[in-house]
Design a protein around this motif. Structure first.
Motif, PDB file in Angstrom:
ATOM      1  N   ASN A  67       0.800  -1.220   0.000  1.00 11.11           N
ATOM      2  CA  ASN A  67       0.000   0.000   0.000  1.00 11.11           C
ATOM      3  C   ASN A  67       0.835   1.273   0.000  1.00 11.11           C
ATOM      4  OD1 ASN A  67       0.847  -0.276   2.605  1.00 11.11           O
ATOM      5  ND2 ASN A  67      -1.169  -0.261   3.544  1.00 11.11           N
ATOM      6  N   ALA A  68       2.163   1.136   0.053  1.00  9.47           N
ATOM      7  CA  ALA A  68       3.047   2.289  -0.131  1.00  9.47           C
ATOM      8  C   ALA A  68       3.191   2.535  -1.632  1.00  9.47           C
ATOM      9  CB  ALA A  68       4.412   2.025   0.500  1.00  9.47           C
ATOM     10  N   ARG A  69       2.748   3.691  -2.105  1.00  9.24           N
ATOM     11  CA  ARG A  69       2.678   3.918  -3.544  1.00  9.24           C
ATOM     12  C   ARG A  69       4.012   4.244  -4.191  1.00  9.24           C
ATOM     13  NH1 ARG A  69       1.440   9.597  -4.798  1.00  9.24           N
ATOM     14  NH2 ARG A  69       1.537  10.852  -2.904  1.00  9.24           N
ATOM     15  N   TYR A  70       5.059   4.401  -3.379  1.00 10.99           N
ATOM     16  CA  TYR A  70       6.332   4.862  -3.926  1.00 10.99           C
ATOM     17  C   TYR A  70       7.284   3.742  -4.335  1.00 10.99           C
ATOM     18  CZ  TYR A  70       4.960   9.439  -2.162  1.00 10.99           C
ATOM     19  OH  TYR A  70       4.290  10.611  -1.925  1.00 10.99           O
ATOM     20  N   THR A  71       6.896   2.487  -4.140  1.00 11.38           N
ATOM     21  CA  THR A  71       7.820   1.400  -4.447  1.00 11.38           C
ATOM     22  C   THR A  71       7.063   0.119  -4.776  1.00 11.38           C
ATOM     23  OG1 THR A  71       9.684   0.082  -3.601  1.00 11.38           O
ATOM     24  CG2 THR A  71       8.045   0.821  -1.998  1.00 11.38           C
ATOM     25  N   GLU A  72       7.634  -0.680  -5.643  1.00  9.78           N
ATOM     26  CA  GLU A  72       7.105  -2.010  -5.908  1.00  9.78           C
ATOM     27  C   GLU A  72       7.272  -2.848  -4.652  1.00  9.78           C
ATOM     28  OE1 GLU A  72       5.000  -4.019  -7.282  1.00  9.78           O
ATOM     29  OE2 GLU A  72       5.770  -3.652  -9.313  1.00  9.78           O
ATOM     30  N   HIS A  73       6.355  -3.799  -4.441  1.00 14.85           N
ATOM     31  CA  HIS A  73       6.375  -4.567  -3.201  1.00 14.85           C
ATOM     32  C   HIS A  73       5.959  -6.009  -3.499  1.00 14.85           C
ATOM     33  CE1 HIS A  73       6.121  -3.727   1.371  1.00 14.85           C
ATOM     34  NE2 HIS A  73       6.412  -5.000   1.181  1.00 14.85           N
ATOM     35  N   PHE A  74       6.829  -6.746  -4.182  1.00 16.79           N
ATOM     36  CA  PHE A  74       6.541  -8.142  -4.476  1.00 16.79           C
ATOM     37  C   PHE A  74       6.596  -8.997  -3.207  1.00 16.79           C
ATOM     38  CE2 PHE A  74       8.564  -6.906  -8.674  1.00 16.79           C
ATOM     39  CZ  PHE A  74       7.376  -6.842  -9.365  1.00 16.79           C
ATOM     40  N   SER A  75       7.671  -8.867  -2.458  1.00 13.95           N
ATOM     41  CA  SER A  75       7.887  -9.692  -1.281  1.00 13.95           C
ATOM     42  C   SER A  75       6.921  -9.331  -0.166  1.00 13.95           C
ATOM     43  CB  SER A  75       9.327  -9.515  -0.783  1.00 13.95           C
ATOM     44  OG  SER A  75       9.517 -10.134   0.470  1.00 13.95           O
ATOM     45  N   ILE A  76       6.531 -10.333   0.612  1.00 12.79           N
ATOM     46  CA  ILE A  76       5.680 -10.075   1.765  1.00 12.79           C
ATOM     47  C   ILE A  76       6.477  -9.474   2.916  1.00 12.79           C
ATOM     48  CG2 ILE A  76       4.117 -11.935   1.107  1.00 12.79           C
ATOM     49  CD1 ILE A  76       5.344 -13.667   3.276  1.00 12.79           C
ATOM     50  N   PHE A  77       7.796  -9.463   2.813  1.00 15.09           N
ATOM     51  CA  PHE A  77       8.635  -8.991   3.904  1.00 15.09           C
ATOM     52  C   PHE A  77       9.156  -7.568   3.730  1.00 15.09           C
ATOM     53  CE2 PHE A  77       9.079 -13.645   4.047  1.00 15.09           C
ATOM     54  CZ  PHE A  77       8.693 -13.874   5.357  1.00 15.09           C
TER      55      PHE A  77
END
Length: 257
Positions: A151-161
């Motif tokens: 939900n942070a719009r500034y970065t891709e976030h594939f990993s759950i960690f």
């Protein structure tokens, strides 16, 4: 034997053929997983479900970027650091340009995805057949946990960690040590979800890298995950690397009763 089932991003955007980022094979993956949970549910003390959770304005969505004519990129366009540096692509909001440049310098290349798993929409919800059986499981066992990510719009976030690129001062950039510690408390960690090329792959890589001792307790349900079209090489590399690390594989036909 204390077991948990980790299901990565089993959402309509990925798993329903009408989803904006449908992963070919994902609906069948989730149907097999539904049967697996129905048969083996009593073998698990906890089920953890992660949810990709995006704002419409997100660095991996077309609306973030424009070209010199002010036109956003088409989904599945690959942006390069050089193209952002020379102005071929720039942030649509000038206030985001400095971070976008820094982000691309860290990434090198960056794939633009169709808007997907938008919070509050149908695409964000868990694929219905699986959701039904998870609800039944929770009514018996209670310990069904949902964890949002991305939900942070500034970065891709594939990993759950952790995100692909960390942003100073952003709480979402912190490694989720609490989740790692929770999973580390189990003797076996069964893993399913979408996609084997991206979110599953990055998540389990991060887990094994952060805590190598967990690798031998991870079991990938390989028939309950599929790669994004065009990225099978990433999934193949993931399975090879995890095998070398000691991660095991199984199928949803496994009987734990």
């Amino acid at each position: 034997m204390k077991r948990t089932l980790l299901i990565v991003d089993p959402q309509n955007s990925f798993c329903d053929p009408a989803g904006t980022l449908f992963v070919e094979g994902a609906s069948r993956d989730m149907e097999r997983l539904t049967d697996f949970v129905e048969i083996n549910g009593d073998a698990f003390e906890r089920i953890v479900v992660t949810l990709d959770s995006h704002n419409r304005m997100h660095i991996a969505h077309p609306a973030w970027w424009v070209n010199k004519e002010g036109t956003p990129p088409e989904p599945f366009t690959t942006l390069t650091c050089e193209e952002v540096a020379d102005g071929t692509w720039r942030a649509a909001n000038p206030e985001d340009q400095a971070w976008s440049t820094e982000y691309m310098e860290a990434c090198g290349t960056h794939v633009i995805w169709p808007p997907h798993c938008l919070m509050g929409t149908w695409g964000h919800a868990v694929y219905h057949p699986l959701d039904t059986i998870l609800t039944r499981w929770a009514n018996r066992h209670t310990d069904l946990v949902f964890i949002p990510k991305g939900n942070a719009r500034y970065t891709e976030h594939f990993s759950i960690f952790q995100p692909k690129v960390k942003r100073e001062g952003d709480p979402a950039s912190q490694f989720d040590l609490a989740l790692l510690n929770d999973l580390d408390s189990f003797d076996e960690i069964y893993v399913a979800g979408e996609a084997s090329s991206h979110c599953v792959a990055d998540s389990i890589r991060d887990m094994v890298t952060a805590r190598p001792s967990m690798a031998k307790r991870v079991i990938l349900l390989t028939d309950a995950m599929s790669p994004v079209a065009g990225f099978r090489d990433l999934a193949d590399a993931f399975f090879k690397d995890m095998s070398q690390a000691g991660v095991r594989t199984a199928s949803t036909t496994t009987d734990l009763t």
